[in-house]
Motif scaffolding. Structure first.
Motif, PDB file in Angstrom:
ATOM      1  N   ASP A  68      28.602 -15.212  41.338  1.00 61.20           N
ATOM      2  CA  ASP A  68      27.893 -16.306  42.046  1.00 61.20           C
ATOM      3  C   ASP A  68      26.173 -16.191  41.477  1.00 61.20           C
ATOM      4  O   ASP A  68      25.712 -17.307  41.230  1.00 61.20           O
ATOM      5  CB  ASP A  68      27.667 -16.080  43.279  1.00 61.20           C
ATOM      6  N   LEU A  69      25.653 -14.831  41.419  1.00 64.44           N
ATOM      7  CA  LEU A  69      24.287 -14.965  41.158  1.00 64.44           C
ATOM      8  C   LEU A  69      24.263 -14.628  39.585  1.00 64.44           C
ATOM      9  O   LEU A  69      23.358 -13.647  39.317  1.00 64.44           O
ATOM     10  CB  LEU A  69      23.748 -13.766  42.108  1.00 64.44           C
ATOM     11  N   GLY A  70      25.228 -14.859  38.898  1.00 70.50           N
ATOM     12  CA  GLY A  70      25.133 -14.505  37.448  1.00 70.50           C
ATOM     13  C   GLY A  70      24.411 -15.403  36.494  1.00 70.50           C
ATOM     14  O   GLY A  70      23.452 -15.946  36.948  1.00 70.50           O
ATOM     15  N   LEU A  71      24.923 -15.646  35.372  1.00 67.25           N
ATOM     16  CA  LEU A  71      24.305 -16.191  34.230  1.00 67.25           C
ATOM     17  C   LEU A  71      23.652 -17.650  34.495  1.00 67.25           C
ATOM     18  O   LEU A  71      22.619 -17.879  34.441  1.00 67.25           O
ATOM     19  CB  LEU A  71      25.192 -16.156  33.127  1.00 67.25           C
ATOM     20  N   ASP A  72      24.724 -18.679  35.054  1.00 64.83           N
ATOM     21  CA  ASP A  72      24.552 -19.699  35.414  1.00 64.83           C
ATOM     22  C   ASP A  72      23.401 -20.024  36.231  1.00 64.83           C
ATOM     23  O   ASP A  72      22.593 -20.715  35.885  1.00 64.83           O
ATOM     24  CB  ASP A  72      25.828 -20.669  35.887  1.00 64.83           C
ATOM     25  N   LEU A  73      23.410 -19.277  37.388  1.00 65.88           N
ATOM     26  CA  LEU A  73      22.468 -19.507  38.583  1.00 65.88           C
ATOM     27  C   LEU A  73      21.152 -19.018  38.199  1.00 65.88           C
ATOM     28  O   LEU A  73      20.171 -19.644  38.390  1.00 65.88           O
ATOM     29  CB  LEU A  73      23.099 -18.830  39.558  1.00 65.88           C
ATOM     30  N   THR A  74      21.243 -17.977  37.454  1.00 67.10           N
ATOM     31  CA  THR A  74      19.971 -17.447  37.037  1.00 67.10           C
ATOM     32  C   THR A  74      19.208 -18.340  35.923  1.00 67.10           C
ATOM     33  O   THR A  74      18.054 -18.713  36.007  1.00 67.10           O
ATOM     34  CB  THR A  74      20.223 -16.016  36.294  1.00 67.10           C
ATOM     35  N   GLU A  79      14.933 -22.235  35.023  1.00 62.47           N
ATOM     36  CA  GLU A  79      14.590 -23.629  34.533  1.00 62.47           C
ATOM     37  C   GLU A  79      13.815 -24.394  35.572  1.00 62.47           C
ATOM     38  O   GLU A  79      13.156 -25.246  35.227  1.00 62.47           O
ATOM     39  CB  GLU A  79      16.118 -24.314  34.193  1.00 62.47           C
ATOM     40  N   ASN A  80      14.337 -24.183  36.955  1.00 57.29           N
ATOM     41  CA  ASN A  80      13.539 -24.853  37.981  1.00 57.29           C
ATOM     42  C   ASN A  80      12.276 -24.317  37.999  1.00 57.29           C
ATOM     43  O   ASN A  80      10.979 -25.224  38.339  1.00 57.29           O
ATOM     44  CB  ASN A  80      14.359 -24.604  39.215  1.00 57.29           C
ATOM     45  N   LYS A  81      11.835 -23.210  37.730  1.00 55.31           N
ATOM     46  CA  LYS A  81      10.548 -22.508  37.766  1.00 55.31           C
ATOM     47  C   LYS A  81       9.718 -22.949  36.630  1.00 55.31           C
ATOM     48  O   LYS A  81       8.616 -23.718  36.907  1.00 55.31           O
ATOM     49  CB  LYS A  81      10.470 -20.906  37.780  1.00 55.31           C
ATOM     50  N   ILE A  82      10.454 -23.309  35.462  1.00 56.57           N
ATOM     51  CA  ILE A  82       9.634 -23.849  34.381  1.00 56.57           C
ATOM     52  C   ILE A  82       9.105 -25.472  34.527  1.00 56.57           C
ATOM     53  O   ILE A  82       8.230 -25.830  34.379  1.00 56.57           O
ATOM     54  CB  ILE A  82      10.472 -23.764  32.999  1.00 56.57           C
ATOM     55  N   LYS A  83      10.286 -26.020  35.127  1.00 54.78           N
ATOM     56  CA  LYS A  83      10.114 -27.266  35.763  1.00 54.78           C
ATOM     57  C   LYS A  83       8.735 -27.691  36.513  1.00 54.78           C
ATOM     58  O   LYS A  83       8.096 -28.653  36.403  1.00 54.78           O
ATOM     59  CB  LYS A  83      11.372 -28.232  36.028  1.00 54.78           C
ATOM     60  N   PRO A  87       2.539 -22.574  40.424  1.00 52.43           N
ATOM     61  CA  PRO A  87       1.980 -21.371  40.061  1.00 52.43           C
ATOM     62  C   PRO A  87       2.704 -20.425  39.182  1.00 52.43           C
ATOM     63  O   PRO A  87       2.186 -19.461  38.729  1.00 52.43           O
ATOM     64  CB  PRO A  87       1.602 -20.723  41.473  1.00 52.43           C
ATOM     65  N   PHE A  88       3.852 -20.820  38.575  1.00 51.22           N
ATOM     66  CA  PHE A  88       4.513 -19.888  37.936  1.00 51.22           C
ATOM     67  C   PHE A  88       4.004 -19.829  36.304  1.00 51.22           C
ATOM     68  O   PHE A  88       3.585 -20.498  35.759  1.00 51.22           O
ATOM     69  CB  PHE A  88       6.024 -20.297  37.801  1.00 51.22           C
ATOM     70  N   ASN A  89       4.076 -18.504  35.756  1.00 47.21           N
ATOM     71  CA  ASN A  89       3.699 -18.193  34.369  1.00 47.21           C
ATOM     72  C   ASN A  89       4.967 -18.810  33.474  1.00 47.21           C
ATOM     73  O   ASN A  89       5.907 -18.069  33.294  1.00 47.21           O
ATOM     74  CB  ASN A  89       3.426 -16.854  34.221  1.00 47.21           C
ATOM     75  N   VAL A  90       4.764 -20.079  32.881  1.00 43.17           N
ATOM     76  CA  VAL A  90       5.893 -20.880  32.371  1.00 43.17           C
ATOM     77  C   VAL A  90       6.347 -19.942  30.920  1.00 43.17           C
ATOM     78  O   VAL A  90       7.543 -19.925  30.747  1.00 43.17           O
ATOM     79  CB  VAL A  90       5.317 -22.026  32.080  1.00 43.17           C
ATOM     80  N   GLN A  91       5.252 -19.333  30.393  1.00 46.89           N
ATOM     81  CA  GLN A  91       5.541 -18.712  29.075  1.00 46.89           C
ATOM     82  C   GLN A  91       6.354 -17.328  29.359  1.00 46.89           C
ATOM     83  O   GLN A  91       7.344 -17.132  28.751  1.00 46.89           O
ATOM     84  CB  GLN A  91       4.189 -18.196  28.783  1.00 46.89           C
ATOM     85  N   LEU A  92       6.054 -16.789  30.392  1.00 42.37           N
ATOM     86  CA  LEU A  92       6.676 -15.538  30.699  1.00 42.37           C
ATOM     87  C   LEU A  92       8.272 -15.932  31.317  1.00 42.37           C
ATOM     88  O   LEU A  92       9.294 -15.261  30.762  1.00 42.37           O
ATOM     89  CB  LEU A  92       6.338 -14.877  31.944  1.00 42.37           C
ATOM     90  N   GLN A  94       9.800 -18.541  30.309  1.00 44.03           N
ATOM     91  CA  GLN A  94      10.553 -19.156  29.264  1.00 44.03           C
ATOM     92  C   GLN A  94      11.179 -17.935  28.294  1.00 44.03           C
ATOM     93  O   GLN A  94      12.356 -17.779  27.812  1.00 44.03           O
ATOM     94  CB  GLN A  94       9.794 -19.752  28.441  1.00 44.03           C
ATOM     95  N   GLN A  95      10.371 -16.863  28.412  1.00 42.29           N
ATOM     96  CA  GLN A  95      10.714 -15.454  27.591  1.00 42.29           C
ATOM     97  C   GLN A  95      11.880 -14.997  28.158  1.00 42.29           C
ATOM     98  O   GLN A  95      13.093 -14.346  27.502  1.00 42.29           O
ATOM     99  CB  GLN A  95       9.618 -14.652  27.605  1.00 42.29           C
ATOM    100  N   LYS A  96      11.923 -14.982  29.610  1.00 43.21           N
ATOM    101  CA  LYS A  96      13.049 -14.424  30.323  1.00 43.21           C
ATOM    102  C   LYS A  96      14.396 -15.311  30.113  1.00 43.21           C
ATOM    103  O   LYS A  96      15.341 -14.607  29.963  1.00 43.21           O
ATOM    104  CB  LYS A  96      12.696 -14.374  32.006  1.00 43.21           C
ATOM    105  N   LEU A  97      14.132 -16.444  30.110  1.00 43.24           N
ATOM    106  CA  LEU A  97      15.074 -17.532  30.097  1.00 43.24           C
ATOM    107  C   LEU A  97      15.874 -17.259  28.420  1.00 43.24           C
ATOM    108  O   LEU A  97      17.100 -17.218  28.328  1.00 43.24           O
ATOM    109  CB  LEU A  97      14.715 -18.894  30.331  1.00 43.24           C
ATOM    110  N   ASP A  98      14.854 -16.810  27.487  1.00 44.48           N
ATOM    111  CA  ASP A  98      15.423 -16.848  25.971  1.00 44.48           C
ATOM    112  C   ASP A  98      16.207 -15.620  26.037  1.00 44.48           C
ATOM    113  O   ASP A  98      17.363 -15.619  25.439  1.00 44.48           O
ATOM    114  CB  ASP A  98      14.145 -16.921  25.438  1.00 44.48           C
ATOM    115  N   GLU A  99      15.664 -14.547  26.622  1.00 45.21           N
ATOM    116  CA  GLU A  99      16.333 -13.127  26.500  1.00 45.21           C
ATOM    117  C   GLU A  99      17.741 -13.480  27.389  1.00 45.21           C
ATOM    118  O   GLU A  99      18.755 -12.810  26.924  1.00 45.21           O
ATOM    119  CB  GLU A  99      15.521 -12.160  27.387  1.00 45.21           C
ATOM    120  N   LEU A 100      17.776 -14.076  28.518  1.00 45.90           N
ATOM    121  CA  LEU A 100      19.072 -14.247  29.318  1.00 45.90           C
ATOM    122  C   LEU A 100      20.054 -14.864  28.482  1.00 45.90           C
ATOM    123  O   LEU A 100      21.294 -14.494  28.291  1.00 45.90           O
ATOM    124  CB  LEU A 100      18.942 -15.106  30.509  1.00 45.90           C
TER     125      LEU A 100
END
Length: 127
Positions: A68-74, A79-83, A87-92, A94-100
């Motif tokens: 449930d709390l795996g790849l898709d949801l993560t 993506e929601n935070k980037i959108k 106050p989110f650090n979008v670069q950071l 995005q980096q986490k998303l890329d790693e994922l």
């Protein structure tokens, strides 16, 4: 002779009770925040909730939660935070998303496990 062993508190997180992060926070709020007037709503908030807590946590149905709390949801979570941007650090993020996506990042489930395991007074049992 009476059994003198002091038993630590036992808390059960039931993976059957939720299928997303909001549901997880709801479950945690029920378990640890019964008497509080705020609820857990962020990863940091979850971390804060566990300070000073001494318990064994059994995560029942953890395999379900792991999915449930795996790849898709993560991915969706980041993506929601980037959108949302500030106050989110979008670069950071995005980096986490890329790693994922590259298969090196942590899923929400793994992040939650890491938060729990960072608290030395808590023993986590995956069931």
């Amino acid at each position: 002779m009476k059994n003198e062993i002091h038993h630590k508190k036992m808390t059960v997180i039931n993976g059957g009770h939720f299928s997303d992060l909001e549901g997880f926070y709801e479950e945690i709020s029920q378990l640890f925040m019964k008497d509080e007037d705020w609820k857990v709503g962020t990863l940091d908030g979850f971390d804060d909730t566990l300070y000073g807590v001494e318990t064994d946590i059994t995560w029942k149905d953890y395999q379900k939660s792991k999915e449930d709390l795996g790849l898709d949801l993560t991915k969706e979570f980041y993506e929601n935070k980037i959108k949302q941007g500030k106050p989110f650090n979008v670069q950071l993020i995005q980096q986490k998303l890329d790693e994922l996506i590259a298969g090196n990042g942590q899923t929400l489930f793994e992040i939650l496990i890491e938060i729990i395991e960072s608290h030395k007074n808590i023993t986590l049992i995956l069931d």
